[in-house]
Design a protein around this motif. Structure first.
Motif, PDB file in Angstrom:
ATOM      1  N   ARG A  40      32.087 -31.768 -63.035  1.00  0.00           N
ATOM      2  CA  ARG A  40      31.078 -32.894 -63.280  1.00  0.00           C
ATOM      3  C   ARG A  40      30.017 -32.376 -62.931  1.00  0.00           C
ATOM      4  NH1 ARG A  40      32.964 -37.847 -60.021  1.00  0.00           N
ATOM      5  NH2 ARG A  40      33.887 -36.319 -58.495  1.00  0.00           N
ATOM      6  N   PRO A  41      29.398 -31.484 -64.139  1.00  0.00           N
ATOM      7  CA  PRO A  41      27.936 -30.147 -64.228  1.00  0.00           C
ATOM      8  C   PRO A  41      26.887 -31.256 -63.575  1.00  0.00           C
ATOM      9  CG  PRO A  41      29.252 -29.735 -66.506  1.00  0.00           C
ATOM     10  CD  PRO A  41      30.198 -30.446 -65.353  1.00  0.00           C
ATOM     11  N   GLU A  47      27.755 -26.127 -58.356  1.00  0.00           N
ATOM     12  CA  GLU A  47      28.686 -26.986 -57.374  1.00  0.00           C
ATOM     13  C   GLU A  47      30.188 -25.865 -58.250  1.00  0.00           C
ATOM     14  OE1 GLU A  47      30.784 -30.127 -54.418  1.00  0.00           O
ATOM     15  OE2 GLU A  47      28.754 -30.401 -55.354  1.00  0.00           O
ATOM     16  N   ALA A  48      30.081 -27.213 -59.334  1.00  0.00           N
ATOM     17  CA  ALA A  48      30.793 -27.873 -60.461  1.00  0.00           C
ATOM     18  C   ALA A  48      31.799 -26.261 -60.952  1.00  0.00           C
ATOM     19  CB  ALA A  48      30.272 -28.715 -61.409  1.00  0.00           C
ATOM     20  N   ASN A  77      32.225 -32.428 -70.989  1.00  0.00           N
ATOM     21  CA  ASN A  77      31.008 -32.172 -70.060  1.00  0.00           C
ATOM     22  C   ASN A  77      29.898 -30.874 -70.665  1.00  0.00           C
ATOM     23  OD1 ASN A  77      31.048 -35.019 -68.992  1.00  0.00           O
ATOM     24  ND2 ASN A  77      32.105 -34.039 -67.348  1.00  0.00           N
ATOM     25  N   SER A  78      30.628 -29.839 -71.323  1.00  0.00           N
ATOM     26  CA  SER A  78      30.327 -29.083 -72.039  1.00  0.00           C
ATOM     27  C   SER A  78      30.211 -29.649 -73.600  1.00  0.00           C
ATOM     28  CB  SER A  78      32.076 -27.709 -72.267  1.00  0.00           C
ATOM     29  OG  SER A  78      30.996 -26.629 -72.782  1.00  0.00           O
ATOM     30  N   GLU A  86      26.915 -21.150 -72.186  1.00  0.00           N
ATOM     31  CA  GLU A  86      26.208 -21.577 -71.381  1.00  0.00           C
ATOM     32  C   GLU A  86      26.725 -20.553 -69.755  1.00  0.00           C
ATOM     33  OE1 GLU A  86      23.838 -23.632 -67.691  1.00  0.00           O
ATOM     34  OE2 GLU A  86      24.205 -24.531 -69.278  1.00  0.00           O
ATOM     35  N   PHE A  87      28.078 -22.135 -70.105  1.00  0.00           N
ATOM     36  CA  PHE A  87      29.638 -21.456 -69.394  1.00  0.00           C
ATOM     37  C   PHE A  87      29.632 -20.421 -69.781  1.00  0.00           C
ATOM     38  CE2 PHE A  87      29.209 -26.693 -69.328  1.00  0.00           C
ATOM     39  CZ  PHE A  87      28.620 -26.546 -68.422  1.00  0.00           C
ATOM     40  N   ALA A  88      30.341 -19.427 -70.691  1.00  0.00           N
ATOM     41  CA  ALA A  88      31.554 -18.566 -71.318  1.00  0.00           C
ATOM     42  C   ALA A  88      30.357 -16.860 -71.082  1.00  0.00           C
ATOM     43  CB  ALA A  88      30.457 -18.768 -72.620  1.00  0.00           C
TER      44      ALA A  88
END
Length: 349
Positions: A40-41, A47-48, A77-78, A86-88
């Motif tokens: 849950r970013p 923290e997520a 949430n992606s 961004e997460f990659a």
């Protein structure tokens, strides 16, 4: 049997409530599995992501690896391509794998439910989302960022709506409903107002509103019109997603799998599924509706293996090996069929 352990996939399926992880070889041997907290970013991105990194490292250690060949992360949430990127980038910096692929978790549900080239999936868990794919590779996605992007539904909405109508009955603003009795009874409070105060003061965690979904279904199934109105609207939202995806992809006249998942739909409550099946039977008769009986982490694994093979589908023997390893029987899904206003389970497929 000898497995090829030279190439491995580190798979993550990050939902709102929990994240599943697994390390699997290219031959379908499961080397390690784990489970961590939800992703849950919006409540704290650093923290997520740290939680995902910790879980990923733990399953790599269990598998006896420093890093995998490919990381396949399907994350709630992606929701935007820029978030996938961004997460990659973050995962790449963690050096968990040589290659990284990130997408929304609805794609994991889709792949866990079908091998079909024409398919639509709707996930209805804490929230809602939908994706559709066509045989030519075209993809339809929805923003699904909240009410301001046209969204309604999921466990959070259903729980809140149940409280809304129970409170309005109790204080005289709304119609009579058994929800005003059933909801406080669930939490062990004397009234809906007492539940509302407890939620406001933090005595009841707001996330526990999800617990009211089965209560809502039970009251609706008993014939309560107010509860039924909420469930019917949820059914309408599922139907709207499916029909929009089919229409935008030009699949209304094509044999198409419709995969339903997430806690709300996986419960297979007839009061919710009946109107969905009836509507699709009338408006999209070429669809076949399935509800997977396997954790969506399988979809993340299979997507990862297909990325390893530059898009080539996983062979059926390897896919079956993976499904069985994650606890699925030989026949993987509940298949539901609809014919106009009548419908039935077609059986285990």
């Amino acid at each position: 049997m000898t497995f090829d352990t030279g190439r491995t996939v580190l798979a993550l399926d990050g939902g709102n409530s929990k994240t599943d992880a697994a390390v699997v070889t290219s031959a379908g041997e499961v080397l390690a599995r784990g489970r961590g907290r939800g992703f849950r970013p919006h409540l704290g991105k650093d923290e997520a992501l740290a939680g995902l990194g910790e879980l990923a490292r733990s399953v790599l250690v269990e598998a006896g690896l420093q890093r995998a060949t490919l990381l396949s992360a399907c994350l709630a949430n992606s929701d935007l391509p820029r978030e996938d990127e961004e997460f990659a980038t973050w995962f790449t910096g963690q050096q968990l794998a040589e290659r990284v692929e990130v997408t929304n978790d609805v794609f994991a549900l889709l792949r866990s439910g079908t091998r079909a080239r024409a398919a639509v999936t709707v996930v209805c868990g804490a929230g809602m989302n939908c994706v559709g794919v066509a045989p030519d590779g075209s993809v339809v996605r929805f923003l699904a960022l909240g009410t301001f992007t046209g969204d309604w539904g999921g466990g959070g909405t259903l729980g809140t709506q149940a409280m809304f109508f129970a409170m309005r009955d109790e204080d005289g603003r709304g119609a009579r409903t058994e929800l005003s009795t059933a909801l406080p009874a669930h939490f062990g409070y004397p009234s809906t107002a007492a539940v509302a105060e407890a939620l406001h003061l933090g005595e009841i965690d707001g996330h526990r509103l999800h617990e009211l979904v089965p209560v809502l279904f039970a009251v609706a199934s008993a014939g309560d019109e107010v509860a039924l109105s909420v469930v019917r609207r949820q059914a309408d939202e599922v139907i709207a997603f499916v029909m929009a995806a089919l229409t935008r992809l030009g699949l209304l006249d094509t044999e198409t799998e419709v995969v339903l998942g997430g806690g709300v739909l996986a419960a297979q409550e007839p009061v919710l599924l009946d109107p969905i099946l009836a509507a699709l039977g009338r408006s999209a008769p070429h669809t076949r509706v399935t509800i997977p009986r396997i954790t969506p982490i399988v979809g993340s694994v299979l997507l990862g293996l297909e990325h390893l093979a530059d898009g080539a589908p996983v062979d059926e023997e390897t896919e079956q090996r993976i499904r069985v390893a994650f606890g699925e029987a030989r026949k993987p899904a509940d298949v539901l069929q609809s014919d106009g206003d009548s419908h039935h389970f077609a059986g285990r497929q």
